[in-house]
Design an enzyme around this catalytic site. Sequence first.
Site, PDB file in Angstrom:
ATOM      1  N   SER A   1      14.761  -6.741   9.837  1.00 26.65           N
ATOM      2  CA  SER A   1      13.519  -6.813   9.048  1.00 26.65           C
ATOM      3  C   SER A   1      12.303  -7.128   9.925  1.00 26.65           C
ATOM      4  O   SER A   1      11.192  -7.270   9.417  1.00 26.65           O
ATOM      5  CB  SER A   1      13.655  -7.895   7.959  1.00 26.65           C
ATOM      6  OG  SER A   1      14.068  -9.134   8.526  1.00 26.65           O
TER       7      SER A   1
ATOM      8  N   SER B   1     -18.594  15.106   0.017  1.00 23.09           N
ATOM      9  CA  SER B   1     -17.636  16.212   0.095  1.00 23.09           C
ATOM     10  C   SER B   1     -17.888  16.981   1.384  1.00 23.09           C
ATOM     11  O   SER B   1     -19.039  17.163   1.801  1.00 23.09           O
ATOM     12  CB  SER B   1     -17.829  17.134  -1.111  1.00 23.09           C
ATOM     13  OG  SER B   1     -17.350  18.432  -0.811  1.00 23.09           O
TER      14      SER B   1
ATOM     15  N   LYS C   1     -22.514  16.347  -3.508  1.00 26.09           N
ATOM     16  CA  LYS C   1     -21.584  15.395  -4.127  1.00 26.09           C
ATOM     17  C   LYS C   1     -21.760  13.968  -3.643  1.00 26.09           C
ATOM     18  O   LYS C   1     -21.963  13.717  -2.463  1.00 26.09           O
ATOM     19  CB  LYS C   1     -20.146  15.832  -3.838  1.00 26.09           C
ATOM     20  CG  LYS C   1     -19.795  17.172  -4.461  1.00 26.09           C
ATOM     21  CD  LYS C   1     -19.263  17.034  -5.853  1.00 26.09           C
ATOM     22  CE  LYS C   1     -17.775  16.790  -5.774  1.00 26.09           C
ATOM     23  NZ  LYS C   1     -17.219  16.496  -7.085  1.00 26.09           N
TER      24      LYS C   1
ATOM     25  N   GLU D   1     -11.784   5.324  -7.913  1.00 26.27           N
ATOM     26  CA  GLU D   1     -10.559   6.093  -8.149  1.00 26.27           C
ATOM     27  C   GLU D   1      -9.374   5.455  -7.427  1.00 26.27           C
ATOM     28  O   GLU D   1      -8.244   5.425  -7.942  1.00 26.27           O
ATOM     29  CB  GLU D   1     -10.762   7.539  -7.687  1.00 26.27           C
ATOM     30  CG  GLU D   1     -11.725   8.286  -8.595  1.00 26.27           C
ATOM     31  CD  GLU D   1     -12.324   9.536  -7.961  1.00 26.27           C
ATOM     32  OE1 GLU D   1     -13.031  10.261  -8.660  1.00 26.27           O
ATOM     33  OE2 GLU D   1     -12.096   9.782  -6.759  1.00 26.27           O
TER      34      GLU D   1
ATOM     35  N   LYS E   1       9.581  -8.793   0.657  1.00 27.38           N
ATOM     36  CA  LYS E   1       8.386  -9.001   1.477  1.00 27.38           C
ATOM     37  C   LYS E   1       7.383  -7.861   1.482  1.00 27.38           C
ATOM     38  O   LYS E   1       6.177  -8.091   1.313  1.00 27.38           O
ATOM     39  CB  LYS E   1       8.811  -9.294   2.920  1.00 27.38           C
ATOM     40  CG  LYS E   1       9.508 -10.619   3.020  1.00 27.38           C
ATOM     41  CD  LYS E   1      10.166 -10.816   4.365  1.00 27.38           C
ATOM     42  CE  LYS E   1      11.231 -11.881   4.236  1.00 27.38           C
ATOM     43  NZ  LYS E   1      12.357 -11.464   3.340  1.00 27.38           N
TER      44      LYS E   1
HETATM   45  N1  ARG Z   1      15.587 -11.448   7.136  1.00 31.01           N
HETATM   46  C1  ARG Z   1      16.237 -12.223   6.148  1.00 31.01           C
HETATM   47  C2  ARG Z   1      15.459 -12.151   4.831  1.00 31.01           C
HETATM   48  O1  ARG Z   1      14.350 -11.797   4.855  1.00 31.01           O
HETATM   49  C3  ARG Z   1      16.326 -13.641   6.569  1.00 31.01           C
HETATM   50  C4  ARG Z   1      17.449 -14.405   5.942  1.00 31.01           C
HETATM   51  C5  ARG Z   1      18.743 -13.965   6.464  1.00 31.01           C
HETATM   52  N2  ARG Z   1      19.807 -14.689   5.872  1.00 31.01           N
HETATM   53  C6  ARG Z   1      21.075 -14.262   5.865  1.00 31.01           C
HETATM   54  N3  ARG Z   1      21.928 -14.987   5.279  1.00 31.01           N
HETATM   55  N4  ARG Z   1      21.395 -13.133   6.449  1.00 31.01           N
HETATM   56  O2  ARG Z   1      15.970 -12.435   3.760  1.00 31.01           O
END
Ligand code: ARG
Length: 454
Positions: A21, A274, A280, A287, A322
């Site tokens: 992530s 435009s 325009k 919008e 997130k």
């Molecule tokens: N990147 C994870 C999240 O956003 C962090 C927590 C990870 N926890 C786990 N038990 N793998 O949720």
Amino acid sequence: MLWGGGFSAPPAEVLRRFNDSFSFDRALIAEDVAGSIAWATELGKSGVLPAKDVKALVAGLRAIAKEHEDGSLPEGGHEDIHSYVETRLYEKVGAVAGKLHTGRSRNDQVATDVRLYVKNALVEARALTLTLVEALATLALREAATAMPGYTHLKRAVPVTLGHWANAYAEMLLRDVDRFATSLERANECPLGSGALAGTPLAIDRQRLAASLGFARATANSLDGVSDRDAAADYLYASTMLLSHLSRLSEDLILWNSDELAFVGLPDALATGSSRMPQKKNPDVLELVRGHAGRAIGELTGLLAVLKGIPLAYDKDLQLDKEPLFRMRATLSLALAALTPLIAGLIVHRDAMKTAASDDRLLTTELADALAARGVPFREAHEIAGKRIAQALAEGKSLKALGTSDVIRAADLEAVDVAKALARRTTFGGTAPALVARSAKALLAKTKSLRRKA
Ligand code: ARG
């Protein structure tokens, strides 16, 4: 690598790409470092770690925060922001970095990061919305007596004032401000110290820890603490409701800005042109706000759908909380920052509004009311006035030009007047110019006091 001990093979490339992530949760660097500083400090205060370790950890974490104050982070190569910070901490302070995670889990860590982020986002949204409320109330005060057609079903109904319209949106937005504030009250609990799910065996003081991070209190149940994302959903809902209000406002202004109505013009700096048609001036800002309201509904329902079926406690589904938050915050900050000067700089074509508001169709109710006021039952008055306006429209004449009849007296026709129609709407909440000005002033005073409370 945070968890390789019991594994016989390294993670597959595809696992990393699907699971990691860091590409988005890198936005949580400030929150993550702040949470870690608070955790290290509490480990020291409660006697889990010696002061010298805490000092080294905090100094290292502060250095990491500083290094990224401009937001520049490496592009990839880390599982998430938590593993990134820990790796960087090793590089800065060596083996003692391994003591930071004592008694902590990424589950309570990420839940805390998200709470901190949501709290900031709520405070920001509340302040930006208040600024727009001020712009609307200021417009209302200036245009308290500006007549325009009021519509129902988008058909001319009775005259209102432009100020009344602006105050209507200010009222809606103050409810949004209130939703941000009450969401903040609920979000103001710290999950840190919940561990992976069951709490932590360390003798830490979770209330003291919560207070050190600016929370009102610690969450009361560790299972709930690590898996609760209500604050994120509250923020998305309050934002979506706000955008829904702003979308209606935008739609009104898009209509008024059309060449057919031409009630308003947009400040040049906030209109677009435009590439093909030189004449325009387009309302792209409005919008986009309308479009973003639609997307926001998707963000909210998307998160709710992620949350609804996950068994206690933490599940990886929660990682998907997130991006909607980040996108919503980016959207709100730009949308509100663009709408506020657009409202402040709105060019009002008062004559066009007044001409439209003087259409007899908008004043037929006044004729019926005048008859009713001298004792004609309103249902009969409605019928008489209805027949009269139909005749006027058919003959292409005004109500006044048709003159009196066996039931309509000259005094009744006196009521067929925009200014009189407006001035008569004096009950609480009505559109009479004096009331509109008073409401606008009250709204300005209210925003001022709400701002002080922040
Ligand atoms: N990147 C994870 C999240 O956003 C962090 C927590 C990870 N926890 C786990 N038990 N793998 O949720």
